[in-house]
Design an enzyme around this catalytic site. Structure first.
Site, PDB file in Angstrom:
ATOM      1  CE1 TYR A 153      -3.165   3.016   0.622  1.00 30.34           C
ATOM      2  CE2 TYR A 153      -2.173   3.240   2.795  1.00 30.34           C
ATOM      3  CZ  TYR A 153      -2.999   3.727   1.805  1.00 30.34           C
ATOM      4  OH  TYR A 153      -3.657   4.915   1.987  1.00 30.34           O
TER       5      TYR A 153
HETATM    6  N1  NAD Z   1      -8.957   7.292   5.423  1.00 25.13           N
HETATM    7  C1  NAD Z   1      -7.673   7.419   5.779  1.00 25.13           C
HETATM    8  O1  NAD Z   1      -7.339   7.362   6.982  1.00 25.13           O
HETATM    9  C2  NAD Z   1      -6.608   7.644   4.747  1.00 25.13           C
HETATM   10  C3  NAD Z   1      -5.290   7.869   5.199  1.00 25.13           C
HETATM   11  C4  NAD Z   1      -4.293   8.079   4.262  1.00 25.13           C
HETATM   12  C5  NAD Z   1      -4.601   8.110   2.918  1.00 25.13           C
HETATM   13  N2  NAD Z   1      -5.876   7.876   2.493  1.00 25.13           N
HETATM   14  C6  NAD Z   1      -6.139   7.909   1.052  1.00 25.13           C
HETATM   15  O2  NAD Z   1      -7.239   8.769   0.816  1.00 25.13           O
HETATM   16  C7  NAD Z   1      -7.990   8.328  -0.309  1.00 25.13           C
HETATM   17  C8  NAD Z   1      -9.449   8.167   0.069  1.00 25.13           C
HETATM   18  O3  NAD Z   1      -9.546   7.211   1.115  1.00 25.13           O
HETATM   19  P1  NAD Z   1     -10.906   6.839   1.828  1.00 25.13           P
HETATM   20  O4  NAD Z   1     -10.605   6.672   3.269  1.00 25.13           O
HETATM   21  O5  NAD Z   1     -11.985   7.747   1.388  1.00 25.13           O
HETATM   22  O6  NAD Z   1     -11.130   5.360   1.228  1.00 25.13           O
HETATM   23  P2  NAD Z   1     -12.451   4.680   0.626  1.00 25.13           P
HETATM   24  O7  NAD Z   1     -12.091   3.245   0.408  1.00 25.13           O
HETATM   25  O8  NAD Z   1     -13.616   4.974   1.502  1.00 25.13           O
HETATM   26  O9  NAD Z   1     -12.656   5.420  -0.742  1.00 25.13           O
HETATM   27  C9  NAD Z   1     -11.978   5.060  -1.928  1.00 25.13           C
HETATM   28  C10 NAD Z   1     -12.985   4.953  -3.051  1.00 25.13           C
HETATM   29  O10 NAD Z   1     -12.273   4.608  -4.227  1.00 25.13           O
HETATM   30  C11 NAD Z   1     -13.033   3.656  -4.954  1.00 25.13           C
HETATM   31  N3  NAD Z   1     -12.109   2.833  -5.726  1.00 25.13           N
HETATM   32  C12 NAD Z   1     -11.179   1.953  -5.248  1.00 25.13           C
HETATM   33  N4  NAD Z   1     -10.516   1.385  -6.261  1.00 25.13           N
HETATM   34  C13 NAD Z   1     -11.041   1.903  -7.394  1.00 25.13           C
HETATM   35  C14 NAD Z   1     -10.768   1.713  -8.771  1.00 25.13           C
HETATM   36  N5  NAD Z   1      -9.842   0.852  -9.180  1.00 25.13           N
HETATM   37  N6  NAD Z   1     -11.500   2.416  -9.670  1.00 25.13           N
HETATM   38  C15 NAD Z   1     -12.456   3.307  -9.271  1.00 25.13           C
HETATM   39  N7  NAD Z   1     -12.760   3.512  -7.978  1.00 25.13           N
HETATM   40  C16 NAD Z   1     -12.049   2.819  -7.061  1.00 25.13           C
HETATM   41  C17 NAD Z   1     -13.782   2.826  -3.917  1.00 25.13           C
HETATM   42  O11 NAD Z   1     -14.977   2.272  -4.432  1.00 25.13           O
HETATM   43  C18 NAD Z   1     -14.038   3.848  -2.805  1.00 25.13           C
HETATM   44  O12 NAD Z   1     -15.343   4.377  -2.881  1.00 25.13           O
HETATM   45  C19 NAD Z   1      -7.318   7.036  -0.763  1.00 25.13           C
HETATM   46  O13 NAD Z   1      -6.434   7.342  -1.825  1.00 25.13           O
HETATM   47  C20 NAD Z   1      -6.543   6.578   0.454  1.00 25.13           C
HETATM   48  O14 NAD Z   1      -5.447   5.781   0.107  1.00 25.13           O
HETATM   49  C21 NAD Z   1      -6.883   7.659   3.388  1.00 25.13           C
END
Ligand code: NAD
Length: 337
Positions: A153
């Site tokens: 990741y």
């Molecule tokens: N939530 C956290 O604590 C956190 C921390 C660090 C980084 N992030 C990053 O922030 C971003 C958003 O995270 P989040 O917490 O909202 O996660 P989440 O999983 O709730 O949202 C991600 C969305 O992307 C969509 N998705 C995944 N793979 C896909 C693909 N191949 N094609 C199209 N859609 C796709 C999923 O359906 C989902 O709705 C991500 O890039 C994640 O890596 C989140």
């Protein structure tokens, strides 16, 4: 108002960001593949709510479908792209590493191609505090080296930062990479600790506490996080004329309009204090199941937020006890528990 293409709008952060942008009058097109990594009903509910708001439209498809992404962008003509869709989650990347390569490496490349084709004013993409990997110097600053990712990741997100830099350099594409720190809040993710803990405590099930509770996280409330993203939209990086023009502490590249910015609360919270605050908000004690450290996990994260403050005049400010109380209120209402 500007047209913003946001990927991942059925996801936790994308949903909150889209809501905020719509409140401010932006036109938002959401793109999300509704993957089944966690409960798809929750994703559908988020999209349904957004679709009731004027100014929002959406496409449900995978990032890997480059033709569809191109078609969407040709129709919508985005001026700004905020790329949040990803295969998220540290622990799941040990189980299904390939999904991270597909969504995060191939998917992000497709988004970058669209940004280049459309010469967007600003491309903003999600990275993570996990890229700090084995770094021990805290709080983490953007200008320190982050070359020790501990999971696939983290490695895919680090790759995204490098890919973004190359396109920013080659095509003069202003690009901001965010490093988010443990985000929590209403409509949150069922795979993350807060959601699991509240659910288990309410059902009298034990909660797993890793590294015997000797863990620290910089917990960032989602409303604060999306406020930070919103403000950064207005600060596209500009390629410096000379490296001497880069301010101290700014991660701006000497070779491209590209920078990376931490968005965290700026506090290091002990996991056990976090759990006690949950117990307080739920009104019930947790049954504690102490476990060893998980593979690929890190004992602590803590953001230095000075660059965000320097660029936007803003710092996240929600105290974790207030944020947890708000989450528990949402959780009980959503699940009727
Ligand atoms: N939530 C956290 O604590 C956190 C921390 C660090 C980084 N992030 C990053 O922030 C971003 C958003 O995270 P989040 O917490 O909202 O996660 P989440 O999983 O709730 O949202 C991600 C969305 O992307 C969509 N998705 C995944 N793979 C896909 C693909 N191949 N094609 C199209 N859609 C796709 C999923 O359906 C989902 O709705 C991500 O890039 C994640 O890596 C989140």
């Amino acid at each position: 108002m500007k047209r913003v293409l946001v990927t991942g709008t059925a996801g936790f952060i994308g949903f909150h960001l889209a809501k905020l942008l719509l409140t401010e009058g932006f036109r938002v097109h959401g793109y999300d593949g509704m993957t089944d990594y966690y409960d798809v009903t929750l994703k559908q509910r988020r999209h349904q709510m957004l679709l009731q708001t004027p100014g929002f439209s959406a496409t449900e498809d995978l990032l890997e479908n480059h033709d569809r992404l191109v078609q969407v962008a040709d129709e919508f003509q985005p001026e700004i792209i905020v790329h949040l869709a990803a295969q998220a989650g540290v622990r799941y990347s040990l189980e299904d590493p390939r999904s991270y390569i597909n969504s995060n490496v191939v998917g992000t490349f497709n988004v970058m191609e669209v940004a280049r084709e459309h010469k967007v004013e600003h491309l903003l993409m999600a990275s993570t505090s996990s890229v700090y990997g084995a770094n021990e110097e805290m709080p983490f600053t953007e200008v320190e080296k982050a070359d020790t990712p501990l999971t696939i990741y983290a490695a895919t997100k680090k790759a995204n930062e490098a890919m973004g830099h190359s396109y920013a350099h080659l095509w003069n594409l202003p690009t901001t990479m965010f490093r988010f720190f443990t985000v929590y809040g209403s409509w949150g993710r069922p795979d993350l600790a807060l959601y699991k803990f509240v659910d288990a405590i309410l059902d009298d099930r034990p909660i797993d506490i890793y590294n015997h509770g000797d863990m620290y996280r910089d917990f960032t409330y989602v409303d604060d996080l999306v406020r930070g993203i919103r403000l950064l939209i207005d600060v596209p990086p500009v390629r410096p004329d000379s490296p001497d023009d880069i301010a101290e502490g700014d991660s701006l590249s000497p070779a491209a309009p590209w920078r990376v910015v931490n968005i965290g609360n700026g506090d290091k919270v002990r996991l056990m204090d976090f759990i006690e605050a949950i117990e307080e908000a739920v009104g019930k004690k947790a049954i504690r199941n102490y476990m060893p450290m998980q593979m690929g996990d890190v004992p602590a994260t803590w953001a230095n937020n000075d660059l965000l403050q320097e660029l936007t005049g803003y710092r996240p400010q929600t105290d974790f006890k207030d944020g947890i109380a708000r989450f528990v209120e949402w959780f009980r209402d959503y699940h009727g528990k």
